[in-house]
Design a protein around this motif. Sequence first.
Motif, PDB file in Angstrom:
ATOM      1  N   ASN A  26       0.810  -1.233   0.000  1.00 46.41           N
ATOM      2  CA  ASN A  26       0.000   0.000   0.000  1.00 46.41           C
ATOM      3  C   ASN A  26       0.838   1.276   0.000  1.00 46.41           C
ATOM      4  O   ASN A  26       0.530   2.258   0.702  1.00 46.41           O
ATOM      5  N   PHE A  27       1.912   1.275  -0.763  1.00 49.05           N
ATOM      6  CA  PHE A  27       2.692   2.503  -0.908  1.00 49.05           C
ATOM      7  C   PHE A  27       1.917   3.492  -1.792  1.00 49.05           C
ATOM      8  O   PHE A  27       1.309   3.090  -2.796  1.00 49.05           O
ATOM      9  N   PRO A  28       1.919   4.775  -1.404  1.00 51.79           N
ATOM     10  CA  PRO A  28       1.068   5.775  -2.099  1.00 51.79           C
ATOM     11  C   PRO A  28       1.685   6.260  -3.421  1.00 51.79           C
ATOM     12  O   PRO A  28       2.143   7.389  -3.532  1.00 51.79           O
ATOM     13  N   PHE A  29       1.706   5.372  -4.431  1.00 51.01           N
ATOM     14  CA  PHE A  29       2.306   5.732  -5.712  1.00 51.01           C
ATOM     15  C   PHE A  29       1.331   5.502  -6.860  1.00 51.01           C
ATOM     16  O   PHE A  29       0.625   4.484  -6.901  1.00 51.01           O
ATOM     17  N   GLN A  30       1.309   6.462  -7.777  1.00 53.85           N
ATOM     18  CA  GLN A  30       0.675   6.243  -9.072  1.00 53.85           C
ATOM     19  C   GLN A  30       1.776   5.767 -10.014  1.00 53.85           C
ATOM     20  O   GLN A  30       2.794   6.447 -10.168  1.00 53.85           O
ATOM     21  N   ILE A  31       1.557   4.643 -10.657  1.00 52.73           N
ATOM     22  CA  ILE A  31       2.644   3.936 -11.331  1.00 52.73           C
ATOM     23  C   ILE A  31       2.617   4.176 -12.832  1.00 52.73           C
ATOM     24  O   ILE A  31       1.578   4.052 -13.487  1.00 52.73           O
ATOM     25  N   LYS A  32       3.804   4.540 -13.359  1.00 53.26           N
ATOM     26  CA  LYS A  32       4.039   4.597 -14.807  1.00 53.26           C
ATOM     27  C   LYS A  32       5.140   3.580 -15.134  1.00 53.26           C
ATOM     28  O   LYS A  32       5.978   3.271 -14.282  1.00 53.26           O
ATOM     29  N   GLU A  51      10.146   2.272   2.228  1.00 49.54           N
ATOM     30  CA  GLU A  51       9.739   3.078   3.388  1.00 49.54           C
ATOM     31  C   GLU A  51      10.690   4.262   3.573  1.00 49.54           C
ATOM     32  O   GLU A  51      10.262   5.381   3.879  1.00 49.54           O
ATOM     33  N   LYS A  52      12.010   3.994   3.372  1.00 51.66           N
ATOM     34  CA  LYS A  52      12.986   5.083   3.482  1.00 51.66           C
ATOM     35  C   LYS A  52      12.761   6.124   2.394  1.00 51.66           C
ATOM     36  O   LYS A  52      12.805   7.335   2.647  1.00 51.66           O
ATOM     37  N   VAL A  53      12.518   5.627   1.166  1.00 50.84           N
ATOM     38  CA  VAL A  53      12.299   6.541   0.046  1.00 50.84           C
ATOM     39  C   VAL A  53      11.024   7.363   0.274  1.00 50.84           C
ATOM     40  O   VAL A  53      11.005   8.581   0.037  1.00 50.84           O
ATOM     41  N   SER A  54       9.972   6.729   0.729  1.00 57.24           N
ATOM     42  CA  SER A  54       8.713   7.451   0.986  1.00 57.24           C
ATOM     43  C   SER A  54       8.908   8.532   2.039  1.00 57.24           C
ATOM     44  O   SER A  54       8.365   9.640   1.928  1.00 57.24           O
ATOM     45  N   GLU A  55       9.708   8.204   3.059  1.00 54.93           N
ATOM     46  CA  GLU A  55       9.987   9.194   4.101  1.00 54.93           C
ATOM     47  C   GLU A  55      10.770  10.385   3.525  1.00 54.93           C
ATOM     48  O   GLU A  55      10.488  11.545   3.842  1.00 54.93           O
ATOM     49  N   THR A  95       7.297  18.393   2.186  1.00 53.78           N
ATOM     50  CA  THR A  95       6.996  19.303   3.303  1.00 53.78           C
ATOM     51  C   THR A  95       7.894  20.534   3.247  1.00 53.78           C
ATOM     52  O   THR A  95       7.434  21.667   3.449  1.00 53.78           O
ATOM     53  N   GLU A  96       9.177  20.309   2.971  1.00 57.40           N
ATOM     54  CA  GLU A  96      10.114  21.435   2.867  1.00 57.40           C
ATOM     55  C   GLU A  96       9.716  22.377   1.736  1.00 57.40           C
ATOM     56  O   GLU A  96       9.784  23.602   1.880  1.00 57.40           O
ATOM     57  N   GLN A  97       9.304  21.798   0.595  1.00 59.64           N
ATOM     58  CA  GLN A  97       8.895  22.622  -0.541  1.00 59.64           C
ATOM     59  C   GLN A  97       7.635  23.414  -0.236  1.00 59.64           C
ATOM     60  O   GLN A  97       7.514  24.588  -0.606  1.00 59.64           O
ATOM     61  N   GLU A  98       6.684  22.773   0.460  1.00 57.40           N
ATOM     62  CA  GLU A  98       5.451  23.473   0.829  1.00 57.40           C
ATOM     63  C   GLU A  98       5.741  24.609   1.809  1.00 57.40           C
ATOM     64  O   GLU A  98       5.181  25.700   1.692  1.00 57.40           O
TER      65      GLU A  98
END
Length: 518
Positions: free
Chosen positions: A26-32, A117-121, A128-131
Amino acid sequence: MMYQILIVDDEKAERDVIHFLLNKYNFPFQIKEAANGKEALDVLKKSSVDLLITDVKMPFIDGIELVTCVRKLFPKIEIIFFSGHDDFSYVKKALILGADNYILKPVKPSEFKETMEKVSENLQTYKTEQEDKKFNEEFIKKHILYRIINQTPIEMLEKEHAYLNFSFLNDYNRMLLIHSDQSFWNTLSERENLQFDEEISKIIPNTTYDLIHLNPSQVILLFKDNPNKLISYRQLGENIHQQLYKVYGINCFFSVSEEMKTKDSIFQTYNQLDQYLDDRFFHPHTYVYPIDSITTTTRSFMAEDEALIINIENAIQQMDTNKLKEQINQLIHKHEKHMGTSHVYIRFLFSKLFQNLAKVLPSYQSEKINKEIECLYTYTHFKDIKHSITKITQQVVQKLNEEKNSSNNNIRIVQQYIHDHIDVDLSLELLAEKVYLSPGYLSDRFRQETGFGINKYIKNVRMAKTKELLRDTNRKVNDISKAVGYNSVSYFIKNFREHYGVSPKKYREMNKTEDGME
């Protein structure tokens, strides 16, 4: 938050494994997907991607070449290699080129899960930094616009914010000023202010603009739309007026600008819009300004009159009674001789002149001024208007002569009263009563003597006192808010942040840090 991922491998079975594991955990990715490096570059050029997972060995463009190109085109993208043990030397080279991680084939679900999990983090941290960065940039830009409208020179702001590109000021091409005689925005909490902003966005969807809360009585909309876009800003003002009355039960006035050409015109445009609203005195049931000009009166003819009115206002401020009489006589003489001018325009023009003169005389309160202006609109002969203007001019000349020696002292009294009563509501009417002057006249004289409007001077004193209390006492922000005359804590914090660029809490922390270093 959903992220975009691109899986690149010439073997569909390998792509399917990655696809399966992403869905399983269940990683939150839209896949191409892409079958080789060439296809991958085509996908990346058409749409943005947050994460690239690529094999090392592929036809056309291999993984090493792909990463080299991607790092040049998209330096912030996360990159993961997956490859067999025999290709590990390639993986090390890829890591040197800028890949963030690698996964060995055959893929082990537990290792894959840990890596993702590391990449998602990392992706979440970057987003967050960009926002935060975008929010801070938008806040700084609005703060700069607020200061420009409050007469801070752009050159000074460019020095203070040397890191910022000020070309964004050229994006604005229209301004709409919203004014409430009830100091409406002072009564709203921070949450209610946000709701107000959302209400505006509902009324004008699909339109790019910035909203600035200028003071308790005024809000500004600065539009960025193409000036050729088919939109009626006057109609927009009408729509906003109707909706605000429906939702909040208030009648706001709207002043609409012409197209703005350069960043240097922002302050001048605001001043012009603020001046347009002076006419609401004569048109209490008109809510969108400027009022359309009388078609029979040419622009140049009206421009001459406006110049004379401005000269008269300046003469009053400078207490130059000779110039005052000369300019008024010139205006009267002009319209005595010009018989073709619209009677409506004549009454409007001399009512405006009467209002400017009456501001000097304390005996002329709003009720008396209204009655006099009603008379001006009923006169059937110009000589009656002339007589009325001549009479009040004589009274003003006498008053100005009396006050030439005492005006400076009156301003000092008002300034001292402001400093001594900073914790109470300081209205213009209250201050005018203290020195027995009309509110309008005191306002003009105060600006001439100090270089500030009274409201801005009061705010500056309150902000200076706030800094002192934050620096030298441990009083709570709520208590300080009341001590400097703000009933609404959220509005107080908002004003302090706009004035100094930081919150009261942050200012206190910074000041304590500096004290500790000393």
